[in-house]
Design a protein around this motif. Sequence first.
Motif, PDB file in Angstrom:
ATOM      1  N   GLY A 269       0.837  -1.189   0.000  1.00  0.00           N
ATOM      2  CA  GLY A 269       0.000   0.000   0.000  1.00  0.00           C
ATOM      3  C   GLY A 269       0.874   1.241   0.000  1.00  0.00           C
ATOM      4  O   GLY A 269       0.422   2.340  -0.328  1.00  0.00           O
ATOM      5  N   GLY A 270       2.166   1.057   0.369  1.00  0.00           N
ATOM      6  CA  GLY A 270       3.165   2.103   0.228  1.00  0.00           C
ATOM      7  C   GLY A 270       3.677   2.150  -1.198  1.00  0.00           C
ATOM      8  O   GLY A 270       3.447   1.247  -2.000  1.00  0.00           O
ATOM      9  N   PHE A 271       4.410   3.212  -1.531  1.00  0.00           N
ATOM     10  CA  PHE A 271       4.867   3.421  -2.892  1.00  0.00           C
ATOM     11  C   PHE A 271       6.154   2.640  -3.152  1.00  0.00           C
ATOM     12  O   PHE A 271       7.125   2.750  -2.397  1.00  0.00           O
ATOM     13  CB  PHE A 271       5.072   4.913  -3.160  1.00  0.00           C
ATOM     14  CG  PHE A 271       3.808   5.712  -3.019  1.00  0.00           C
ATOM     15  CD1 PHE A 271       2.734   5.476  -3.859  1.00  0.00           C
ATOM     16  CD2 PHE A 271       3.674   6.687  -2.022  1.00  0.00           C
ATOM     17  CE1 PHE A 271       1.551   6.201  -3.730  1.00  0.00           C
ATOM     18  CE2 PHE A 271       2.511   7.410  -1.894  1.00  0.00           C
ATOM     19  CZ  PHE A 271       1.439   7.174  -2.741  1.00  0.00           C
ATOM     20  N   HIS A 272       6.143   1.888  -4.227  1.00  0.00           N
ATOM     21  CA  HIS A 272       7.248   0.992  -4.533  1.00  0.00           C
ATOM     22  C   HIS A 272       7.323   0.782  -6.032  1.00  0.00           C
ATOM     23  O   HIS A 272       6.455   1.226  -6.785  1.00  0.00           O
ATOM     24  CB  HIS A 272       7.045  -0.356  -3.826  1.00  0.00           C
ATOM     25  CG  HIS A 272       5.821  -1.082  -4.293  1.00  0.00           C
ATOM     26  ND1 HIS A 272       4.536  -0.692  -3.931  1.00  0.00           N
ATOM     27  CD2 HIS A 272       5.654  -2.134  -5.152  1.00  0.00           C
ATOM     28  CE1 HIS A 272       3.659  -1.487  -4.508  1.00  0.00           C
ATOM     29  NE2 HIS A 272       4.305  -2.370  -5.258  1.00  0.00           N
ATOM     30  N   ALA A 273       8.354   0.083  -6.466  1.00  0.00           N
ATOM     31  CA  ALA A 273       8.515  -0.206  -7.894  1.00  0.00           C
ATOM     32  C   ALA A 273       9.562  -1.289  -8.056  1.00  0.00           C
ATOM     33  O   ALA A 273      10.292  -1.632  -7.115  1.00  0.00           O
ATOM     34  CB  ALA A 273       8.938   1.050  -8.657  1.00  0.00           C
ATOM     35  N   ARG A 274       9.622  -1.829  -9.249  1.00  0.00           N
ATOM     36  CA  ARG A 274      10.745  -2.654  -9.666  1.00  0.00           C
ATOM     37  C   ARG A 274      11.771  -1.703 -10.275  1.00  0.00           C
ATOM     38  O   ARG A 274      11.445  -0.926 -11.181  1.00  0.00           O
ATOM     39  CB  ARG A 274      10.289  -3.689 -10.687  1.00  0.00           C
ATOM     40  CG  ARG A 274      11.380  -4.627 -11.198  1.00  0.00           C
ATOM     41  CD  ARG A 274      10.825  -5.526 -12.293  1.00  0.00           C
ATOM     42  NE  ARG A 274       9.725  -6.344 -11.781  1.00  0.00           N
ATOM     43  CZ  ARG A 274       8.780  -6.886 -12.543  1.00  0.00           C
ATOM     44  NH1 ARG A 274       8.781  -6.675 -13.841  1.00  0.00           N
ATOM     45  NH2 ARG A 274       7.835  -7.622 -12.007  1.00  0.00           N
TER      46      ARG A 274
END
Length: 345
Positions: A269-274
């Motif tokens: 639900g937090g901001f993340h990415a590959r």
Amino acid sequence: MTVRAKAKTILLSPVWALQLLTSAKSFLDNPLIGSNRLNRWGLHRSRVRLADALCRWRRRRLAGKLRPDWREAFERDGFVVVHDVVPPAEFPALRAALLAYEGPAREMRQGDAITRRMAIDPQMLSAIPALRALLARKDLLALFHYVAGFRTTPLHYIQTIVSHCGGNEPDPQESVHADSFHASMKAWLFLNPVSVEEGPFTYVRGSHRFDEARLAWEKRRSLRDPKAIDRLSARGSPRVTPQDLEDMGLGQAEPLALPANTLVVADTGGFHARGKAESSGERVEIWSYARRNPFLPWLGGDLLSLPGIAERRIGWLWSFRDRFEARIGQPWKPAGHRRPTDAET
């Protein structure tokens, strides 16, 4: 509005209303979720706030079984990093067994990347007892439960990411985003080291907190025309810009370059990415996922987490989507019997 459209609205309105108390998140598929008028009145913001309050309440009840240092790291950052999660003397044998295992696989292409998954099912668990023991560890289960906010058994896979393998568009997973408007758990146990150049897991520290700045951002995004923004954001997995992060008082996304035998458990639900890989290559990991209806007040009650059922869910899910592919779609295409590092189809 045509007569047919009016009839459809009348028939589906109760369904759309009930979905407001579920994890439904698409601003395109549910006209109540995507209603500019209702969201001006605070519908989306209220759903986000209620889901967060219930999650924090459930986590308080789950905290007693979690290692204090892991809880501290999660509350601070939104993720937990566990180095040498498998005893170092035992890790090479487990890694070799996983990479040599051959079983049914599914693949999905997104942009210029292919994701391949093999279900950790009864056959794999029987063939690799050390994997069964790892996934049954009480300390790891407590961590999975706490981050997910529920006593639920995650779905477990062996996952291979193949980057820069053709395609005319970038990998959408490389855009910093949240998976939904509420907490969910994902975990990665890396079988190989992942450097910054290889596109590691990336996270915005502290972005799992739904504070007033995040709630204000959630309301602003709910007022945008879902037909005028990117498809994934409109369907409830919002992309975020560096300026958005600054406006919320957050730092920028941080790549986590980590050695093999490292477990990362994060609230997506937090901001993340590959992370963006600089060249073609692949990484292999044990990938786990858990997400339930965020409005449930109880901790357990998940019948699909029962032994004998939990490890068979992925196969059932794939079969269900295959059967109803024409109606609901099936992005995961059969890739035959494979090993995790076999070349992509």
